[in-house]
Design a protein around this motif. Structure first.
Motif, mmCIF file in Angstrom:
data_model
loop_
_atom_site.group_PDB
_atom_site.id
_atom_site.type_symbol
_atom_site.label_atom_id
_atom_site.label_comp_id
_atom_site.label_asym_id
_atom_site.label_seq_id
_atom_site.Cartn_x
_atom_site.Cartn_y
_atom_site.Cartn_z
ATOM 1 N N VAL A 102 0.641 -1.190 -0.200
ATOM 2 C CA VAL A 102 -0.042 -0.053 -0.066
ATOM 3 C C VAL A 102 0.778 1.144 -0.138
ATOM 4 O O VAL A 102 0.550 2.264 -0.690
ATOM 5 C CB VAL A 102 -0.923 -0.185 1.175
ATOM 6 N N LEU A 103 1.748 1.241 0.788
ATOM 7 C CA LEU A 103 2.725 2.455 0.621
ATOM 8 C C LEU A 103 3.695 2.544 -0.416
ATOM 9 O O LEU A 103 4.079 3.630 -0.804
ATOM 10 C CB LEU A 103 3.724 2.208 1.932
ATOM 11 N N ASP A 104 3.843 1.548 -0.958
ATOM 12 C CA ASP A 104 4.629 1.607 -2.270
ATOM 13 C C ASP A 104 3.818 1.565 -3.546
ATOM 14 O O ASP A 104 3.515 0.699 -4.453
ATOM 15 C CB ASP A 104 5.439 0.363 -2.603
ATOM 16 N N LYS A 105 3.129 2.871 -3.778
ATOM 17 C CA LYS A 105 2.300 3.287 -4.531
ATOM 18 C C LYS A 105 2.754 2.862 -6.080
ATOM 19 O O LYS A 105 2.055 2.697 -6.941
ATOM 20 C CB LYS A 105 1.915 4.747 -4.552
ATOM 21 N N GLU A 106 4.039 2.991 -6.416
ATOM 22 C CA GLU A 106 4.491 3.022 -7.750
ATOM 23 C C GLU A 106 5.088 1.513 -8.189
ATOM 24 O O GLU A 106 5.623 1.135 -9.105
ATOM 25 C CB GLU A 106 5.619 3.720 -7.894
ATOM 26 N N LYS A 107 4.640 0.524 -7.161
ATOM 27 C CA LYS A 107 4.998 -0.781 -7.071
ATOM 28 C C LYS A 107 6.377 -1.013 -7.730
ATOM 29 O O LYS A 107 6.831 -2.042 -8.272
ATOM 30 C CB LYS A 107 4.177 -1.476 -8.351
ATOM 31 N N LYS A 108 7.352 -0.462 -6.937
ATOM 32 C CA LYS A 108 8.815 -0.663 -7.268
ATOM 33 C C LYS A 108 9.351 -1.656 -6.393
ATOM 34 O O LYS A 108 10.581 -2.101 -6.880
ATOM 35 C CB LYS A 108 9.498 0.792 -6.721
ATOM 36 N N GLY A 109 8.955 -2.281 -5.247
ATOM 37 C CA GLY A 109 9.493 -3.442 -4.551
ATOM 38 C C GLY A 109 10.077 -2.786 -3.537
ATOM 39 O O GLY A 109 10.843 -3.552 -2.850
#
Length: 162
Positions: A102-109
């Motif tokens: 949820v915190l990783d909005k850009e789905k970077k990992g």
């Protein structure tokens, strides 16, 4: 019957080893004493995630006469009871992963230390800057200055069968 007693003793022995190891990591003077401000980090490192009020109550229980210090002799039985009775249950891995995602909005990992600091100091039960500094020191990949949360989940959770 004796087998059950022996396995219970072995479990308690393992719990004591884990608690001692976590405690000793902050016993900088090797005198079985740590600064009370380190107790939250020790508790978290043991896979326990109490609410701040419960954590403060626990620290009050183990602190030596409001001296700012906690002795292993007082911490060990109290923390053993917490772990054996599952008083501050660990966060399930899947729930922790969902929270990071949820915190990783850009789905970077991964998360940037600044992002995690913002969330952890401004939302919910906020961490202090000192707690965040300790956390980032322990969790961040220092070469890339990223927090790869999928790699950390096993470090942030504990085997429920412990």
């Amino acid at each position: 019957m004796a087998e059950n007693k022996q396995s219970a003793e072995a479990i308690v022995s393992d719990v004591h080893k884990k608690i001692r190891a976590a405690f000793e990591a902050f016993d900088f003077e090797s005198n079985n004493t740590v600064d009370a401000r380190e107790i939250s980090t020790i508790v978290y490192s043991l896979g326990c995630f109490p609410f701040q009020k419960d954590l403060h109550d626990f620290i009050s229980q183990v602190e030596e006469n409001h001296s700012g210090y906690v002795h292993l002799d007082k911490f060990l039985p109290a923390m053993t009871k917490v772990l054996m009775e599952h008083k501050f249950p660990p966060i399930p891995e899947d729930l922790l992963l969902q929270a990071f995602e949820v915190l990783d909005k850009e789905k970077k990992g991964y998360l940037e230390p600044e992002e995690l600091t913002k969330y952890m100091t401004q939302e919910g039960e906020p961490f202090t800057q000192e707690e965040m500094d300790e956390m980032l020191t322990a969790l961040a990949d220092h070469e890339k200055n990223h927090i790869y949360y999928k790699d950390l989940i096993s470090q942030l959770t504990i085997d429920p069968d412990m």
